[in-house]
Design a protein around this motif. Structure first.
Motif, PDB file in Angstrom:
ATOM      1  N   ALA A  76       0.723  -1.088  -0.084  1.00 61.76           N
ATOM      2  CA  ALA A  76       0.169   0.289  -0.126  1.00 61.76           C
ATOM      3  C   ALA A  76       0.898   1.221  -0.106  1.00 61.76           C
ATOM      4  O   ALA A  76       0.360   2.382   0.188  1.00 61.76           O
ATOM      5  CB  ALA A  76      -1.050   0.051   1.295  1.00 61.76           C
ATOM      6  N   LYS A  77       2.171   1.007  -0.246  1.00 61.62           N
ATOM      7  CA  LYS A  77       3.307   2.158  -0.102  1.00 61.62           C
ATOM      8  C   LYS A  77       3.469   3.098   1.090  1.00 61.62           C
ATOM      9  O   LYS A  77       3.621   3.907   1.111  1.00 61.62           O
ATOM     10  CB  LYS A  77       2.812   3.310  -1.259  1.00 61.62           C
ATOM     11  CG  LYS A  77       2.513   2.676  -2.884  1.00 61.62           C
ATOM     12  CD  LYS A  77       3.664   1.969  -3.438  1.00 61.62           C
ATOM     13  CE  LYS A  77       3.470   1.606  -4.489  1.00 61.62           C
ATOM     14  NZ  LYS A  77       3.994   0.682  -5.112  1.00 61.62           N
ATOM     15  N   PHE A  78       3.335   2.085   2.199  1.00 56.39           N
ATOM     16  CA  PHE A  78       3.685   2.671   3.596  1.00 56.39           C
ATOM     17  C   PHE A  78       4.884   1.778   3.858  1.00 56.39           C
ATOM     18  O   PHE A  78       4.864   0.369   3.748  1.00 56.39           O
ATOM     19  CB  PHE A  78       2.629   2.459   4.497  1.00 56.39           C
ATOM     20  CG  PHE A  78       1.357   3.376   4.389  1.00 56.39           C
ATOM     21  CD1 PHE A  78       1.498   4.824   4.706  1.00 56.39           C
ATOM     22  CD2 PHE A  78       0.468   2.924   3.516  1.00 56.39           C
ATOM     23  CE1 PHE A  78       0.471   5.721   4.318  1.00 56.39           C
ATOM     24  CE2 PHE A  78      -0.821   3.892   3.441  1.00 56.39           C
ATOM     25  CZ  PHE A  78      -0.718   5.217   3.767  1.00 56.39           C
ATOM     26  N   TRP A  79       5.746   2.549   4.573  1.00 59.11           N
ATOM     27  CA  TRP A  79       6.848   1.882   5.179  1.00 59.11           C
ATOM     28  C   TRP A  79       6.841   1.485   6.602  1.00 59.11           C
ATOM     29  O   TRP A  79       6.341   2.132   7.327  1.00 59.11           O
ATOM     30  CB  TRP A  79       8.091   2.762   4.918  1.00 59.11           C
ATOM     31  CG  TRP A  79       9.478   1.962   5.677  1.00 59.11           C
ATOM     32  CD1 TRP A  79      10.079   2.158   6.776  1.00 59.11           C
ATOM     33  CD2 TRP A  79      10.062   1.172   4.758  1.00 59.11           C
ATOM     34  NE1 TRP A  79      11.065   1.413   6.745  1.00 59.11           N
ATOM     35  CE2 TRP A  79      11.132   0.621   5.534  1.00 59.11           C
ATOM     36  CE3 TRP A  79      10.039   0.248   3.553  1.00 59.11           C
ATOM     37  CZ2 TRP A  79      12.155  -0.400   5.223  1.00 59.11           C
ATOM     38  CZ3 TRP A  79      10.976  -0.396   3.223  1.00 59.11           C
ATOM     39  CH2 TRP A  79      12.005  -0.990   4.207  1.00 59.11           C
ATOM     40  N   ALA A  80       7.007   0.056   6.867  1.00 61.57           N
ATOM     41  CA  ALA A  80       6.912  -0.505   8.134  1.00 61.57           C
ATOM     42  C   ALA A  80       8.002  -1.562   8.377  1.00 61.57           C
ATOM     43  O   ALA A  80       8.223  -2.023   7.274  1.00 61.57           O
ATOM     44  CB  ALA A  80       5.441  -1.030   8.423  1.00 61.57           C
ATOM     45  N   ASN A  81       8.313  -1.372   9.573  1.00 65.70           N
ATOM     46  CA  ASN A  81       9.663  -2.469   9.640  1.00 65.70           C
ATOM     47  C   ASN A  81       9.056  -3.801  10.528  1.00 65.70           C
ATOM     48  O   ASN A  81       8.696  -3.494  11.809  1.00 65.70           O
ATOM     49  CB  ASN A  81      10.535  -1.825  10.646  1.00 65.70           C
ATOM     50  CG  ASN A  81      11.200  -0.714   9.842  1.00 65.70           C
ATOM     51  OD1 ASN A  81      11.867  -0.942   8.700  1.00 65.70           O
ATOM     52  ND2 ASN A  81      11.456   0.493  10.416  1.00 65.70           N
ATOM     53  N   PRO A  82       8.972  -4.945   9.953  1.00 63.70           N
ATOM     54  CA  PRO A  82       8.742  -5.829  10.895  1.00 63.70           C
ATOM     55  C   PRO A  82       9.722  -6.230  11.779  1.00 63.70           C
ATOM     56  O   PRO A  82      11.068  -6.174  11.402  1.00 63.70           O
ATOM     57  CB  PRO A  82       8.680  -7.178  10.082  1.00 63.70           C
ATOM     58  CG  PRO A  82       9.097  -6.889   8.835  1.00 63.70           C
ATOM     59  CD  PRO A  82       9.451  -5.429   8.874  1.00 63.70           C
TER      60      PRO A  82
END
Length: 131
Positions: A76-82
């Motif tokens: 969805a074009k959002f940056w997130a870090n697992p």
């Protein structure tokens, strides 16, 4: 475009963090997602009383699901870090998102909708598996 940092930037950042928490925790789907233990917010009960709130928001997921949520957010074009074990304790996988001073309310609302979309899907899968 990036805005020039001003003296109000720290206060603006704190306002964005408050807006994220308030909007996320009052989302109509949040109660069901929380009850299903799809996502947990560690400071859910204390965020209002914190003087300075961290711009890093941890979204605790069931084990081995942080990469799924992060992948959904990336698409969805959002940056997130697992973040998974051994960086966090076993069973405490999470996705970390960062709120920025330049984020608009629309961006904050959009990322919340993306998170809720994934969590609603996961809650439905869990419900069907129990039947």
């Amino acid at each position: 475009t990036r805005r020039r940092l001003t003296q109000s930037a720290p206060a603006d950042l704190q306002e964005n963090i408050r807006y994220f928490h308030k909007t996320f925790l009052s989302h109509p789907k949040w109660a069901a997602i929380k009850k299903a233990k799809i996502i947990q917010i560690p400071n859910e009960k204390s965020w209002k009383s914190e003087i300075l709130r961290s711009p890093i928001i941890p979204l605790v997921t069931p084990p081995n699901e942080s990469t799924e949520l992060a992948g959904h957010m990336h698409r969805a074009k959002f940056w997130a870090n697992p973040v998974r074990y051994p960086i966090v304790p076993k069973g405490m996988d999470r996705v970390r998102i960062s709120i920025h001073v330049d984020n608009t309310r629309e961006q904050i609302e959009d990322v919340i909708e993306v998170i809720m979309e994934w969590a609603t899907y996961r809650a439905e899968q869990t419900r069907k598996a129990r039947l």
